[in-house]
Design an enzyme around this catalytic site. Structure first.
Site, PDB file in Angstrom:
ATOM      1  N   LYS A 253    -221.823 -26.341 -14.020  1.00 56.30           N
ATOM      2  CA  LYS A 253    -221.675 -24.969 -13.508  1.00 56.30           C
ATOM      3  C   LYS A 253    -222.534 -24.247 -14.078  1.00 56.30           C
ATOM      4  O   LYS A 253    -223.258 -23.156 -13.461  1.00 56.30           O
ATOM      5  CB  LYS A 253    -220.221 -24.444 -13.583  1.00 56.30           C
ATOM      6  CG  LYS A 253    -219.145 -24.980 -12.659  1.00 56.30           C
ATOM      7  CD  LYS A 253    -217.876 -24.663 -12.871  1.00 56.30           C
ATOM      8  CE  LYS A 253    -217.193 -25.142 -13.987  1.00 56.30           C
ATOM      9  NZ  LYS A 253    -215.895 -24.874 -14.372  1.00 56.30           N
TER      10      LYS A 253
ATOM     11  N   SER B 133    -217.896 -30.919 -16.298  1.00 56.54           N
ATOM     12  CA  SER B 133    -217.417 -29.708 -15.547  1.00 56.54           C
ATOM     13  C   SER B 133    -217.852 -28.395 -15.920  1.00 56.54           C
ATOM     14  O   SER B 133    -218.545 -27.693 -15.202  1.00 56.54           O
ATOM     15  CB  SER B 133    -215.845 -29.627 -15.774  1.00 56.54           C
ATOM     16  OG  SER B 133    -215.194 -28.355 -15.260  1.00 56.54           O
TER      17      SER B 133
ATOM     18  N   ASP C  17    -216.724 -29.768  -8.636  1.00 54.65           N
ATOM     19  CA  ASP C  17    -216.041 -29.494  -9.707  1.00 54.65           C
ATOM     20  C   ASP C  17    -214.455 -28.876  -9.381  1.00 54.65           C
ATOM     21  O   ASP C  17    -213.536 -29.347  -9.831  1.00 54.65           O
ATOM     22  CB  ASP C  17    -216.743 -28.569 -10.543  1.00 54.65           C
ATOM     23  CG  ASP C  17    -215.725 -28.330 -11.954  1.00 54.65           C
ATOM     24  OD1 ASP C  17    -215.663 -29.235 -12.708  1.00 54.65           O
ATOM     25  OD2 ASP C  17    -215.425 -27.013 -12.046  1.00 54.65           O
TER      26      ASP C  17
ATOM     27  N   ARG D  97    -207.854 -33.536 -11.402  1.00 53.40           N
ATOM     28  CA  ARG D  97    -207.697 -33.781 -13.150  1.00 53.40           C
ATOM     29  C   ARG D  97    -206.220 -33.167 -13.384  1.00 53.40           C
ATOM     30  O   ARG D  97    -205.336 -33.714 -14.189  1.00 53.40           O
ATOM     31  CB  ARG D  97    -208.835 -33.470 -13.910  1.00 53.40           C
ATOM     32  CG  ARG D  97    -210.200 -34.321 -13.947  1.00 53.40           C
ATOM     33  CD  ARG D  97    -211.171 -33.333 -14.382  1.00 53.40           C
ATOM     34  NE  ARG D  97    -211.126 -33.194 -15.622  1.00 53.40           N
ATOM     35  CZ  ARG D  97    -211.704 -31.794 -16.185  1.00 53.40           C
ATOM     36  NH1 ARG D  97    -212.549 -31.395 -15.579  1.00 53.40           N
ATOM     37  NH2 ARG D  97    -211.467 -31.836 -17.435  1.00 53.40           N
TER      38      ARG D  97
ATOM     39  N   HIS E  95    -221.193 -19.419 -22.684  1.00 46.39           N
ATOM     40  CA  HIS E  95    -219.953 -19.778 -22.296  1.00 46.39           C
ATOM     41  C   HIS E  95    -218.782 -20.190 -23.529  1.00 46.39           C
ATOM     42  O   HIS E  95    -219.200 -20.670 -24.508  1.00 46.39           O
ATOM     43  CB  HIS E  95    -220.027 -21.066 -21.633  1.00 46.39           C
ATOM     44  CG  HIS E  95    -218.639 -21.570 -21.188  1.00 46.39           C
ATOM     45  ND1 HIS E  95    -217.923 -21.348 -19.904  1.00 46.39           N
ATOM     46  CD2 HIS E  95    -218.082 -22.556 -21.602  1.00 46.39           C
ATOM     47  CE1 HIS E  95    -217.134 -22.142 -19.794  1.00 46.39           C
ATOM     48  NE2 HIS E  95    -216.844 -22.601 -20.796  1.00 46.39           N
TER      49      HIS E  95
HETATM   50  N1  URA Z   1    -213.387 -25.286 -18.200  1.00 47.77           N
HETATM   51  C1  URA Z   1    -214.030 -25.912 -17.138  1.00 47.77           C
HETATM   52  O1  URA Z   1    -214.543 -25.284 -16.375  1.00 47.77           O
HETATM   53  N2  URA Z   1    -213.634 -27.426 -16.885  1.00 47.77           N
HETATM   54  C2  URA Z   1    -213.092 -28.113 -17.835  1.00 47.77           C
HETATM   55  O2  URA Z   1    -212.811 -29.179 -17.566  1.00 47.77           O
HETATM   56  C3  URA Z   1    -212.367 -27.486 -18.791  1.00 47.77           C
HETATM   57  C4  URA Z   1    -212.445 -26.172 -19.093  1.00 47.77           C
END
Ligand code: URA
Length: 424
Positions: free
Chosen positions: A189, A185, A163, A170, A84
């Site tokens: 995932k 977050s 999320d 947010r 990621h």
């Molecule tokens: N990417 C995400 O998936 N979540 C965040 O809060 C910030 C970047």
């Protein structure tokens, strides 16, 4: 008896540590629609200012994972490992890395998102290939991982679905830039995706989400700990994002450049970062292979072709930059002192390569080619960047945005390193 939402909000507001039961209840009740948006907003703001300690963050992330399904990739014959990136300009590494690491014997489930703002999205890039589709079922993901070893596709709506609601909230409550909220977050995932190991490319610099090194390091350490807590071997690599990665910034432009790297060529920085991250991914899975050799012997490119074809894409389709183009020339002779990744990313977006809202379409051929890097010596009148757009209006917007992105000086410049620390 369930706690009252307002008591949980006040507890966090006052800096008290929440119990796992309170966090579980609050997030589940929000997910069921029993805690109001304004109460969740208030808790997010309290978390923004007070933070979450290790146990709170574990509970928060576990609850996010439990809000949806968890992919079961345990039956595969290859070890699974994903990467990621926290997002950068010209960051096409996933396109190269997934097939490269597959060619080395691992299975790479890259469940990705789309780009928003000045950083591009991996799916947008691949969608510039005719026929390629981002939506796969869980069975298709598993099958492709077993047969090809690499999948880059849209993260299904079933992974950590809370999320999406929290992120939208947010976004409108000024609570995006919170390390526990970002970490939970991202990691919820990735953990729900079912990968056995994970490498995080945490970017720092002008073109990154985190411009401050200490905060990027804290984010990396927080995500590594969350991965470990959930049984996912996680390694973070901090990397420089002051300058765009490679030459190409834009969807089809980046696919073209990725193919160059997969065929053993391409810009040195893209190859360096890809190989470094591939080594970490192999280390995390215990595979002993040399990714540089797989770029040079054609096996990574073969895996890429198989990965694209498996998702309906034509790996032989010729991709082209957008029809309108213009160059920005050096106003004087000198040494390139910086190429501002953020300015280039915003210009690519204005040219049509990115989107401001989730529903916007993107142009396949729009973008920027950065012809110089810090340390390069340039003559007056030499092209510094080339801009591409589908029409003159977008081209004009890009030209205005990119003004001043490349700065020139008179002294020799030592380019900054690409790789900083690794954390695990
Ligand atoms: N990417 C995400 O998936 N979540 C965040 O809060 C910030 C970047």
């Amino acid at each position: 008896m369930s706690p009252a939402a307002v008591d949980v909000i006040i507890a966090k507001r006052e800096g008290r540590t929440l119990t796992t039961a309170e966090i579980d209840w609050f997030l589940s009740a929000y997910d069921r629609g029993e805690v109001a948006e304004e109460q969740m907003s208030a808790l997010l703001m309290a978390v923004f200012f007070r933070g979450l300690d290790g146990a709170e963050l574990r509970a928060w992330t576990a609850r996010m994972i439990a809000s949806g399904e968890r992919l079961d990739l345990s039956g595969l014959s290859r070890p699974t490992v994903d990467k990621h990136s926290t997002g950068g300009v010209g960051d096409k590494i996933s396109l190269i890395l997934a097939p490269l690491v597959a060619a080395c014997g691992a299975a790479v489930p890259q469940l990705s998102g789309r780009g928003l703002g000045h950083t591009g999205g991996t799916l947008d890039k691949l969608e510039s290939i005719p026929g390629w589709r981002a939506q796969l079922t869980n069975d298709e993901v598993r099958h492709q991982l077993e047969t090809v070893g690499a999948v880059v596709c849209a993260a299904g709506a079933g992974l950590a679905p809370i999320d999406r609601k929290l992120y939208a909230l947010r976004d409108v409550t000024g609570t995006v830039e919170s390390i526990p909220l970002i970490s939970s977050s991202i990691m919820s995932k990735k953990i729900a995706e079912g990968t056995g190991a994970l490498v995080l490319d945490v970017k720092v610099g002008r073109g990154a989400f985190m411009t401050d090194y200490a905060r990027a390091r804290e984010l990396a350490a927080t995500m590594v700990a969350l991965g470990r807590d959930h049984g996912v071997r996680t390694i973070a690599q901090l990397t420089n994002m002051d300058t765009p990665l490679g030459v190409a910034v834009g969807n089809a432009l980046e696919v073209i450049e990725s193919v160059d790297v997969l065929r053993g060529g391409g810009p040195a920085d893209v190859r360096e970062l890809t190989v470094a991250l591939a080594r970490l991914m192999l280390e995390a899975t215990g595979i002993d292979d040399d990714p540089a050799a797989r770029l040079d012997d054609g096996s990574a490119y073969a895996a890429y072709r198989a990965m694209i074809a498996a998702q309906g894409g034509d790996p032989d389709a010729e991709l082209h930059p957008a029809a309108q183009c213009t160059e920005v020339l050096a106003e004087r002779a000198g040494v390139v002192t910086s190429v501002d990744a953020r300015a280039v990313g915003v210009a690519a977006w204005r040219l049509g390569a990115g989107r401001a809202r989730k529903e916007d379409a993107v142009s396949a051929g729009a973008g920027v080619r950065c012809l110089v890097r810090p340390g390069d010596v340039v003559a007056a009148g030499q092209p510094l960047v080339v801009l591409y757009a589908d029409d003159a209006a977008h081209l004009g917007e890009g030209r205005t945005t990119i003004a001043g992105a490349v700065t020139l000086g008179d002294e020799a410049v030592t380019p900054a390193p690409l790789l900083y620390e690794r954390l695990e």
